[in-house]
Every structure is written in C-alpha cells, then in structure tokens.
Design a protein around this motif. Sequence first.
Motif, PDB file in Angstrom:
ATOM      1  N   PRO A  63       7.765 -53.409  17.271  1.00  0.00           N
ATOM      2  CA  PRO A  63       7.480 -53.304  19.101  1.00  0.00           C
ATOM      3  C   PRO A  63       6.902 -52.427  18.827  1.00  0.00           C
ATOM      4  N   ARG A  64       5.434 -53.106  19.814  1.00  0.00           N
ATOM      5  CA  ARG A  64       4.148 -51.865  20.734  1.00  0.00           C
ATOM      6  C   ARG A  64       5.593 -51.102  21.916  1.00  0.00           C
ATOM      7  N   HIS A  65       5.956 -51.304  21.711  1.00  0.00           N
ATOM      8  CA  HIS A  65       7.246 -50.603  23.271  1.00  0.00           C
ATOM      9  C   HIS A  65       7.949 -51.713  23.060  1.00  0.00           C
ATOM     10  N   LEU A  66       9.299 -50.528  23.391  1.00  0.00           N
ATOM     11  CA  LEU A  66      10.561 -51.911  23.383  1.00  0.00           C
ATOM     12  C   LEU A  66      11.369 -50.647  24.672  1.00  0.00           C
ATOM     13  N   LEU A  67      11.939 -51.417  25.655  1.00  0.00           N
ATOM     14  CA  LEU A  67      12.223 -50.754  26.900  1.00  0.00           C
ATOM     15  C   LEU A  67      13.638 -50.917  26.549  1.00  0.00           C
ATOM     16  N   VAL A  68      14.134 -50.028  26.472  1.00  0.00           N
ATOM     17  CA  VAL A  68      16.018 -49.776  26.870  1.00  0.00           C
ATOM     18  C   VAL A  68      16.355 -49.147  28.608  1.00  0.00           C
ATOM     19  N   GLU A  69      17.135 -50.148  28.767  1.00  0.00           N
ATOM     20  CA  GLU A  69      17.327 -49.033  29.755  1.00  0.00           C
ATOM     21  C   GLU A  69      19.429 -48.760  30.187  1.00  0.00           C
ATOM     22  N   TYR A  70      19.927 -47.988  30.223  1.00  0.00           N
ATOM     23  CA  TYR A  70      21.124 -46.994  29.859  1.00  0.00           C
ATOM     24  C   TYR A  70      22.035 -46.723  31.169  1.00  0.00           C
ATOM     25  N   GLY A  71      23.120 -46.341  30.561  1.00  0.00           N
ATOM     26  CA  GLY A  71      24.033 -46.126  31.790  1.00  0.00           C
ATOM     27  C   GLY A  71      24.684 -44.668  32.121  1.00  0.00           C
ATOM     28  N   GLY A  72      24.095 -44.167  29.984  1.00  0.00           N
ATOM     29  CA  GLY A  72      23.932 -42.687  30.415  1.00  0.00           C
ATOM     30  C   GLY A  72      23.378 -42.480  29.212  1.00  0.00           C
ATOM     31  N   THR A  73      23.621 -40.671  29.222  1.00  0.00           N
ATOM     32  CA  THR A  73      23.635 -40.538  27.672  1.00  0.00           C
ATOM     33  C   THR A  73      25.065 -39.969  27.561  1.00  0.00           C
ATOM     34  N   ARG A  74      26.140 -39.125  26.524  1.00  0.00           N
ATOM     35  CA  ARG A  74      26.517 -38.890  26.114  1.00  0.00           C
ATOM     36  C   ARG A  74      26.237 -37.623  25.636  1.00  0.00           C
ATOM     37  N   PRO A  75      27.405 -36.547  25.230  1.00  0.00           N
ATOM     38  CA  PRO A  75      26.441 -34.924  25.026  1.00  0.00           C
ATOM     39  C   PRO A  75      26.754 -35.095  23.556  1.00  0.00           C
TER      40      PRO A  75
END
Lengths: 407, 455
Positions: free
Chosen positions: A395-407
């Motif tokens: 992929p040239r771009h891969l948009l990813v959404e997420y709920g948050g990041t963990r430490p």
Amino acid sequence: MAADTLYRRITDHANRADPYPLYAELREHGVARQEDGTYLVGTYHEIAELLHDPRISSDQRNRTNPDEFALGREGMPVSFIGLDDPEHDRLRRIAMRPFGPPHTPGRVDALTGEIAKVAEQLIDSFRDRDRIDLVDDFAYPLPVTVICRVLGVPREDEPRFHAWSQTIIDSFDPTPGTDPTERRRAGLDARSAMGEYLGDLADHRRGRQSDDLLTAFVNDPGPEGGFTREELMTTSVLLLIAGHETTVNLITNGMLTLLRHPEALDLLRREPALMPRAVEELLRYEPPVQLLPQRSPLTDVEVAGVTVPKGSPLILVLASGNRDPQRFHDPDRFDPTRQDNQHFGFGSGVHSCFGAPLARVEAQIALTELVRRLDAPRVVEDPPPYRRSPILRGPRHLLVEYGGTRP
Amino acid sequence: MSADLKNGRIVVVGASLAGLRAAEKLRDEGFTGSLTMVGEESQLPYDRPPLSKQVLLGRVRAEDTGLPRRREVGAQWKLGIRATGVDPIGKHLVLADGEQLPYDRLLIATGTRARPWPNPGEGALDGVFTLRTSDDAARLAERFDAGPRRVLVIGAGFTGSEIASACRERGLEVTVAERGPAPLVGALGGALGALAARLQLAHGVDLRCGVTVTALNGRNGRLTGAELSDGSRIEADVAVVALGAMRNTEWLAASGLAAGPRGLACDAGCRAFDMYGIVTDDVFVAGDVARFPHPLFEYQMLSLEHWGNAVEQAEVAAHNMVNPGPLRRPHLAVPAFWSSQFGLNIKSVGVPTFSDQVVIAQGSLEERRLVAVYGYRGRITAAVSVNRAKWLEHYQRLIETAAPFPPEPAAVDQPASSTPVPSDVPDPKLLSHGPTVALTGHQPDRRLTLMRWSG
C-alpha cells in the motif's frame, strides 16, 4: 482470458490490490508464454527448481534481447543482484563480511534493542491522535532509520535518497504499454547520483572507526581485497534501496493482513511468542517481493513440459508459488501458526535475500509493538491505495484508526 | 488396528539425535501411549557436529550443545544405563542393571562409538583421546586450552580433518597421519582429496599421507610421541585417534536380529530384519546404527553416519511405528552431509563413493569454490560443493531423477574445461546390476520410485 496476456494483467495497476486470482490462473497454465516471448512460472516446485538451477542466469547480458537500461552504465555497473557467480558470489561475500556470519555473526542481533526503541518512539507519537497513516508514520520511517544506521548514512539525508530511490524503483516498473524510455533514463541518473553520494560518504570514512557497513567496506576489505569504488557504489545503492523499499511493505502488508483477520490479531496479542511464525506466514501470504523479473536460461530448459528457449526472459512469480495448493495446505488461508512453511518470501538459492535476517527482526518487532500497543485498530479504507510497482507490492498509504495507545 | 498403534508401549533405545527426533515425531503423529527413552550417556540428547568444531575452538562449551526440543515428548527417561539385550519373543528390553522393559514396539537407535586405538595400553596413555561424546569434546577442548606443544591426529577423514582445522585456528602445531593418499579421499575421491591436502598444507598442518602410526610412546603414563610406518618419529603431547566409528550392535548378538559390525539391517520402512532376513513388525531401526536398502543406489544396504539421515530416518521409523501398512512410508531421502574445515564449507548430496567418474561442473579447484558432480555408469549419483552449497538442491534433483552423467555443460560459473576424470574412490565393488531407479513426488507420503529400464 488468454494466458499470454497474464503478465500484462498482473502488472496492470488496477489488479494491484488483489493479484492472487491471476496467480491462480497462471498456476493452471503451468508455464505461460507471453505475447512478447517472456515466460512466466507460478507453481511452487517449478520455481524452487529454477531458483536452484545453475543453468538459469540473473545477468541481462545472457538475454537474446538485453534490456539496455538494466545493463548499468559507464561508472555504475550492475550490482550483484543482476550478476551470476563467480562475480555475484565475490561481491556478495565482500558485502556480507561486515553484516553477517561467518565474520560478523552478531550484527543483526545487536540491533534488536535499537529497532525496538525506534518502534517505541514512533508509536509514542501516536498517543494524542486517533488515526495514522501506517506507511508514512511507521512502516516507512522504521526500516529507513535502521538501514541508515546499518550502512552509516545520515538519517537527515532521507529526503534526498528517498527521491532517488523512488525514481529508480519507478524506472524498472515493467507495466507493458507504457513508454519507459524517459523513466529508465531518469532511473539511471538517480542511480548514478545515489552511487556518488554513497561513494563520497564512504570516502570520508577512510581511516575512521565506526561499526557501519560503509566504514567497514573501505577500512576492512578482507584477505581477498574489497570493493573497487564502483563496486562499492553499486552495492551500497542496492543495499540502501532494498533495505528501505521492501521492509516497509512487509510491515504494511503484515498489519493490513492482521487487521483483516481479527482473530489472528487477538491471538498474537495474547501470545506474542507466536510472532516469528506469524511473520513467516506473512512472507508467504503477502510477500513484499512478488516476482523476480530478471532471469533467463543459458540453454534451452524444460520447465513442466515446456521448453523455455535460451536467452528468453523468464519471470518467477514468487507470490504465486507461495499460494500453490500443490505445496501448501489451504494456501489462501492466512494461518499465523502454520507449520512446514518454506515460502519464497525471501526467494531461495544463491540470490536469496541478503537482508532477510534484518527484515525478519524488523517485522517481528514492528508488528509485535503495533499489536500490543494499539487499542482496537481498524482499517479506514480497504483495499487501500497501492504503490505503482507490481514487483515491490504494498500500500502507498494505510489509514488506521484506533481507540488509543497503551504504554 | 490404527487406533491400537497410537497407543501401547514404545521403548526407544538410544537417546541422541535419532532417538529424540523419533520421540517427537511419535507424539506429533498422535501416539498417546507410554514412551521410554533409554540412553547410555547420562546427558539429555545433544548435538554432535559442534563437538569437532565450535567446542574445540572454545566458542561453545561441550555441555551447551543440547539439542533444541521441538515439543514435549512426555517420556520416561532412563539415562546413564546401557541396554544389554532384547528378547523379541517376550518383547522386552534388558538393561545393564537387570531391569526388563516390556514394549509393544521398539526403536533401536544406538548409533556408533569412536573406534578406539587398537593397543589398549597405548590407548590408555594420558593425552590419547577419541572424539565422539560431549565428554570427549570437553576433555579435548580443555587439553587444547592448556596449549600442547604438538597435537597428533591419527586419521584424516572428516572428524580428523576438522580437529586439525580447529588446532590450526587455535594456533596449535598439528601433525596429521593418514594411511590413504590424501585427506577425505575415502569419502570424496582423488580430486577433492588433493584439494584437501593442499588446503591442510597451506594452513600449516604437518600432513603425512601414506603412513600408519605403528606405536604411541609414553613415559610415566603420559604420551610423548608416536612412531610412523616410514620410520619417522613425532613428538606430541596430545594424540586424537580419528579412525572412524564402530556400530553399537554387540548388545544385540543374542537377539536373533540381523545385527553385525556393519549395522542392524532393516527394510526401507525402517523395520529390522531378523538374522534370517525376515522382516519384523515391532522392532524398528534409525540413525547411524541402521543399514537399509536405498533404491537410488541399486538397493545396496547403506549405513550412513549423517546428521540429516538420523533425523529423516527417525521420522520415517516413528511414522511407521504408529501407522498401519498402507500408510507407511519409505525412507528414500538422498544422503547428505556437511563439514566445515580450514575456512571452507563442504557439503555432499548422494553417495560420492558410488561413482566411477567425477567432473567439476561449476567453479574451480584453484579458487576453492566449486561443485563436483559424480557419476556411475553414465548417471549422476552424487555432488559435492565447496563453498557453493546453495547450488546443491539442483544436483540433488538430478540424482533423484537418475539424470545422465556428465551434466549438461551450461551453467553459471562454468569452468574452462569440464572433462570427467576417474573419481578415484575406493572401488564400489560388489555392485549389483539392474535397472536404474529414480525418485518422483514432492511430498513425503507421495515419494515413489520408478524403474527406468535401459539396454
């Protein structure tokens, strides 16, 4: 459709997101002769045989109609990927001396901590966002940082060599029906410019101490003598391009595949120790290098009952071999726990991927961290837009959404 | 029937590579019964190839060569105890302490031991070693650490040559005494033997070929040197006897099985023969101790001391121990082995001694990078690479398909001249005559042979 148009269809950008039905069609034909006399091979066992067959050359000069742009130019000869033994072997051995066994067995292992740190910092920067472009924000910068570190190239020069690299990759885009002449010339110019740039960097390392490859190439040539300056230039260009144009696809294709298979993603989140095996499966299922376009036979060679004449272009479609039901059980299923997985993700034989140990570690760390730290990730657009190249596919771009990041 | 085979009692004698891989394979194949592993050495299974290489170089400790486990095997381990006999009628294995272990199926994988120095008094001198076990390697490495003035290696086969290589890499003076005309000649023939000789000399080995060691001398129980058949004497404080291996079959003398100095004979499915040549159905064999017919080599009974053969044969044996007749598989793997010495990687596929001619197909002797292809009566039977192992898969396929010898003269890195010469191996005598056999099929359960009648 006719089998002799398969290569045209495989290279057609419209089929980039899912070339696998075309590969299945290719396997049904065994060896498929194309309109222009090129031969395509897509079955596992035939590819395996050809990759180990000493009658098969990687050197364009052995073609009946060599591609003049692939022959390099004065001052910028062909790198070892396009040469046969013994030249290939000699150059590869010199390049391997500071990179891996037997002379430098601990190199890749010693990079593990650094790779993990780069991954950690990149993901830290996702904290206050809910959407990233996995390619631009992670899968590209990670391997670039690593290959710069390995070769000894200043990270801040990335815009310069990235532009050269893109031009070079575009120049060997084989899409039929387009006029490649301008692109090819630009590609040769970019190669020369990148070669001079790397050659100059190496010149400045003479007599200095540093654990990067450019420094090693000029200061520790080994008992049989090192590279000439031209050889150093072409080899370094090869390593820099291969080091940052392929792993990006392994990581991106990998994450996309995991996002498409939530149960696999959950499994790997629960059992990160499975990641090495999962990466092998990704190399089989969505290999970053889809096909090898530069082979040709030194004599008439029979492949699955078809005679491929001496000097014909012979294209090995590795990604098709990886999906061959004659070799892999249920090949279109992504199974991160798959056993007996001798894929062609890194090719095989004398030209098998030089950087494979590094790519493996990078992908394992990158995917482990993404899986561990991104909460509820999902693909925004599926299929994503793909890069132009049918060879280095991703992929040239891969948009990813997420709920948050963990430490 | 099939369900029964997945249960019951299996005893494996020999707890090294073949025994361990068989145990793992038995569990992979769904064997749920009781599994007992009997081993004479007290260690858990370990890997032997590093013993003559990394261990002697001081890079790896002998006790750190344990074999990686592929899975839990859920076995009862009886280590440090010898098996002394088998009762095939009562179906039990007898151990040195008198214990009788009942079995439903037995796997014999007792391997080989180092051939000792023929004179026991001389062999007992301090400083005289053999190299087979991890204890041997630990003691020898320790002695190398102490910096002996000169090491004498008796025998220049693969083990002897690797020991000599390790000595030179450590800067130790070493003399190699070999009865044959060159090192490795018994396994690889004249052309590569000559290369091996040049290599040893170039690395500073004091190589003596065409001689035998007639006596080991000692003073106060310590080795001081040796006498050679050409009348010369050598001073040495360490001698390594590398005169090959002996198969551990003596304990089977009263078993009624077809066991002897050349191994325990079995069929292609790893089932042992009894002394009348009748195949048994509950005693299986794998690894160095096995002697089995190979169709590619005119059904000659082969005994191989190869790491890869131990693994592959163990897996076939294990499969056949827990599957009924029609599902059983033949052990048809093409023999293969490797060695590293004097900076070179040597790898072989097929059986180089099963040949009458040899040709350099790629590379050259001068560059010490090559593939030599061996032929017997016009077909390819083996290939040996020096620093060129990645090409061997191709030649293996030629061996499997009984391809004509010499191979087609069109290959990358082709030598200027490629004329076959006599392979100059010990006469492959007693060869049987018959049709050529080729192997087909890619998957283990689809491997077949087919006859190619000619003439």
